[in-house]
Scaffold this active site. Structure first.
Site, PDB file in Angstrom:
ATOM      1  N   SER A   1      65.957   9.436 -19.113  1.00 48.17           N
ATOM      2  CA  SER A   1      67.141   8.587 -19.279  1.00 48.17           C
ATOM      3  C   SER A   1      67.251   8.105 -20.715  1.00 48.17           C
ATOM      4  CB  SER A   1      67.085   7.384 -18.331  1.00 48.17           C
ATOM      5  OG  SER A   1      66.011   6.537 -18.672  1.00 48.17           O
ATOM      6  N   THR A   2      68.460   7.704 -21.075  1.00 48.01           N
ATOM      7  CA  THR A   2      68.736   7.147 -22.393  1.00 48.01           C
ATOM      8  C   THR A   2      69.380   5.777 -22.217  1.00 48.01           C
ATOM      9  OG1 THR A   2      69.086   9.345 -23.330  1.00 48.01           O
ATOM     10  CG2 THR A   2      69.953   7.472 -24.564  1.00 48.01           C
TER      11      THR A   2
ATOM     12  N   LYS B   1      70.260   1.619 -24.101  1.00 44.74           N
ATOM     13  CA  LYS B   1      70.751   0.988 -25.329  1.00 44.74           C
ATOM     14  C   LYS B   1      69.640   0.860 -26.369  1.00 44.74           C
ATOM     15  CE  LYS B   1      72.213  -2.800 -23.353  1.00 44.74           C
ATOM     16  NZ  LYS B   1      71.991  -2.505 -21.919  1.00 44.74           N
ATOM     17  N   GLU B   2      68.443   0.511 -25.902  1.00 42.05           N
ATOM     18  CA  GLU B   2      67.349   0.254 -26.839  1.00 42.05           C
ATOM     19  C   GLU B   2      66.346   1.393 -26.960  1.00 42.05           C
ATOM     20  OE1 GLU B   2      68.032  -2.415 -24.577  1.00 42.05           O
ATOM     21  OE2 GLU B   2      69.211  -3.497 -26.075  1.00 42.05           O
TER      22      GLU B   2
ATOM     23  N   ASN C   1      64.614   5.412 -25.060  1.00 46.88           N
ATOM     24  CA  ASN C   1      64.669   6.569 -24.166  1.00 46.88           C
ATOM     25  C   ASN C   1      63.416   6.630 -23.304  1.00 46.88           C
ATOM     26  OD1 ASN C   1      66.994   7.177 -25.594  1.00 46.88           O
ATOM     27  ND2 ASN C   1      66.038   8.780 -26.813  1.00 46.88           N
ATOM     28  N   VAL C   2      63.569   7.180 -22.103  1.00 45.03           N
ATOM     29  CA  VAL C   2      62.436   7.380 -21.209  1.00 45.03           C
ATOM     30  C   VAL C   2      62.238   8.877 -21.005  1.00 45.03           C
ATOM     31  CG1 VAL C   2      61.449   6.922 -18.926  1.00 45.03           C
ATOM     32  CG2 VAL C   2      62.907   5.202 -20.036  1.00 45.03           C
TER      33      VAL C   2
ATOM     34  N   LYS D   1      58.172   5.503 -22.299  1.00 42.94           N
ATOM     35  CA  LYS D   1      59.363   4.824 -22.810  1.00 42.94           C
ATOM     36  C   LYS D   1      59.189   4.568 -24.295  1.00 42.94           C
ATOM     37  CE  LYS D   1      62.542   1.172 -21.364  1.00 42.94           C
ATOM     38  NZ  LYS D   1      62.758   0.132 -20.341  1.00 42.94           N
TER      39      LYS D   1
ATOM     40  N   ASP E   1      68.532  -9.234 -16.259  1.00 48.31           N
ATOM     41  CA  ASP E   1      69.541  -8.176 -16.387  1.00 48.31           C
ATOM     42  C   ASP E   1      69.537  -7.327 -15.113  1.00 48.31           C
ATOM     43  OD1 ASP E   1      71.569  -6.690 -17.575  1.00 48.31           O
ATOM     44  OD2 ASP E   1      70.176  -5.300 -18.532  1.00 48.31           O
TER      45      ASP E   1
ATOM     46  N   ASN F   1      69.458  -1.120 -12.915  1.00 51.31           N
ATOM     47  CA  ASN F   1      68.077  -1.413 -13.271  1.00 51.31           C
ATOM     48  C   ASN F   1      67.160  -1.492 -12.048  1.00 51.31           C
ATOM     49  OD1 ASN F   1      68.491  -1.500 -16.035  1.00 51.31           O
ATOM     50  ND2 ASN F   1      69.053  -3.661 -16.027  1.00 51.31           N
TER      51      ASN F   1
ATOM     52  N   ASP G   1      63.145  -1.752 -16.140  1.00 48.82           N
ATOM     53  CA  ASP G   1      63.722  -2.380 -17.339  1.00 48.82           C
ATOM     54  C   ASP G   1      63.420  -3.875 -17.384  1.00 48.82           C
ATOM     55  OD1 ASP G   1      64.677   0.034 -18.241  1.00 48.82           O
ATOM     56  OD2 ASP G   1      66.668  -0.241 -17.400  1.00 48.82           O
TER      57      ASP G   1
END
Length: 208
Positions: free
Chosen positions: A25-26, A28-29, A31-32, A46, A158, A163, A175
């Site tokens: 996954s990608t 905002k802060e 990538n995993v 991550k 969040d 998430n 997250d």
């Protein structure tokens, strides 16, 4: 950047991972990625980006955290602190048996944790699942939030269907970088926001 490559090389030399397989996954802060250990087990890797991370957003959740009172405010310091924060938060959830990835290792802006999925297929996000028993899942998530607040003294900050993973009929929180302790100055407003967001999502199932 070079320091990130060094961190990955360190994880390989310490035999935490053998190689990185493919991106999961990608965000905002960061990538995993799926990574493979020397004994051929899957783990999640991550990597928080230093050059393009949203530092103002990160600072809001870090600077009020008593665990990081001596933090310097350079970009690199903030990203490293964010990575450490997620690791510590995952440890708190593990201690209190709240479903979340088990933290394995962190070096600078790189975090290794349990891979959630089957074989090399990542578990889906809650937002992508049609629930058979939505009320049960809703109650599970509220129970997680209650346990986090009472036992871990932690608020996700969040929490949403973006998430939460859904694996083997169990919602799993992810997250945790922005999660804050109860004594953070904005803890209560973050908690109420989490509750509103989760209630709004489950309204589609006519749950109140």
């Amino acid at each position: 950047d070079r320091s990130t490559l060094f961190s990955i090389e360190k994880l390989i030399s310490d035999r935490i991972i053998d190689y990185i397989d493919f991106p999961i996954s990608t965000g905002k802060e960061g990538n995993v990625f799926l990574a493979i250990t020397p004994d051929e087990q899957s783990v999640a890797l991550k990597i928080y980006r230093i050059s393009t991370a949203t530092f103002k957003h990160m600072s809001e959740y870090i600077l009020g955290d008593p665990r990081f009172q001596s933090l310097h405010k350079s970009k690199r310091d903030i990203v490293y602190a964010w990575t450490s924060k997620e690791f510590k938060n995952l440890e708190l959830l593990q201690k209190n048996q709240i479903p979340a990835p088990i933290p394995i290792k962190k070096i600078n802006n790189v975090l290794v944790m349990q891979f959630i999925g089957e074989q090399r297929q990542p578990a889906p996000l809650l937002k992508d699942v049609k629930l058979r028993e939505p009320e049960k899942v809703f109650d599970q998530i509220l129970s997680y939030m209650n346990t986090m607040f009472i036992k871990s003294k932690l608020i996700h900050s969040d929490l949403s269907a973006f998430n939460i993973l859904y694996h083997n009929d169990i919602p799993i929180l992810i997250d945790l970088g922005q999660a804050v302790l109860k004594d953070h100055p904005q803890a209560v407003s973050f908690l109420y926001r989490d509750i509103r967001t989760i209630r709004k999502y489950f309204n589609r199932y006519k749950i109140d």
